[in-house]
Write a protein that holds these residues in place. Structure first.
Motif, short mmCIF file in Angstrom:
data_model
loop_
_atom_site.label_atom_id
_atom_site.label_comp_id
_atom_site.label_asym_id
_atom_site.label_seq_id
_atom_site.Cartn_x
_atom_site.Cartn_y
_atom_site.Cartn_z
N LEU A 1 64.18 9.39 -50.28
CA LEU A 1 62.70 8.61 -49.72
C LEU A 1 62.64 8.11 -50.96
O LEU A 1 61.74 7.51 -51.12
N ALA A 2 62.15 9.03 -51.55
CA ALA A 2 61.91 8.81 -52.73
C ALA A 2 62.50 7.78 -54.06
O ALA A 2 61.87 6.94 -54.41
N PHE A 3 63.20 8.46 -53.70
CA PHE A 3 65.07 6.87 -54.24
C PHE A 3 64.45 5.56 -53.86
O PHE A 3 64.42 4.30 -54.74
N ALA A 4 64.45 5.63 -52.51
CA ALA A 4 63.87 4.36 -51.72
C ALA A 4 62.64 3.68 -52.44
O ALA A 4 62.71 2.53 -53.02
N ILE A 5 61.62 4.37 -52.48
CA ILE A 5 60.26 3.92 -52.92
C ILE A 5 60.85 3.46 -54.17
O ILE A 5 59.92 2.49 -54.58
N LEU A 6 61.17 4.05 -55.23
CA LEU A 6 61.90 3.59 -56.97
C LEU A 6 62.25 2.27 -56.65
O LEU A 6 61.81 1.49 -57.23
N CYS A 7 63.33 2.33 -56.09
CA CYS A 7 63.79 0.81 -56.26
C CYS A 7 63.45 -0.25 -55.00
O CYS A 7 63.14 -1.44 -55.92
N VAL A 8 62.35 0.21 -54.92
CA VAL A 8 61.52 -1.08 -53.68
C VAL A 8 60.40 -1.49 -55.10
O VAL A 8 60.35 -2.58 -55.34
N SER A 9 59.87 0.06 -56.15
CA SER A 9 58.87 -0.68 -56.10
C SER A 9 59.58 -1.36 -57.82
O SER A 9 59.07 -2.33 -58.87
N THR A 10 60.48 -0.49 -58.36
CA THR A 10 61.52 -1.36 -59.55
C THR A 10 62.06 -2.96 -58.89
O THR A 10 61.36 -3.69 -59.61
N LEU A 11 62.33 -3.06 -57.84
CA LEU A 11 62.11 -4.95 -57.47
C LEU A 11 60.98 -5.23 -57.17
O LEU A 11 60.90 -7.25 -57.51
N LEU A 12 60.02 -4.76 -56.85
CA LEU A 12 59.10 -6.08 -56.59
C LEU A 12 58.05 -5.80 -58.61
O LEU A 12 57.79 -6.74 -58.64
N VAL A 13 58.76 -4.94 -59.19
CA VAL A 13 57.90 -5.27 -60.61
C VAL A 13 58.39 -6.02 -61.12
O VAL A 13 58.52 -7.52 -62.10
#
Length: 66
Positions: free
Chosen positions: A6-18
């Motif tokens: 879950l933490a890795f998925a949130i990190l990936c989504v946040s990176t993609l948004l930025v």
């Protein structure tokens, strides 16, 4: 294991948004730095405020490096 995924998925989504809005992030950062520099020049004691900002940058940098 589930928390890590879950933490890795949130990190990936946040990176993609930025990365998707990198131009807007750069523009907002430029505006914020420009306004802060203008306020610093108009204030009475810029040396003290710069020292305080440098202290916080040093604290955060050391917390990530050590």
């Amino acid at each position: 294991m589930m928390t890590t995924i879950l933490a890795f998925a949130i990190l990936c989504v946040s990176t993609l948004l930025v990365l998707g809005n990198l131009r807007m992030v750069a523009h907002d950062t430029y505006v914020a730095v420009t306004e802060a520099a203008g306020r610093l020049r108009r204030s009475g004691n810029p040396g003290a405020k710069l020292a305080f900002a440098a202290l916080w940058v040093l604290i955060f940098a050391l917390s990530f490096l050590l």
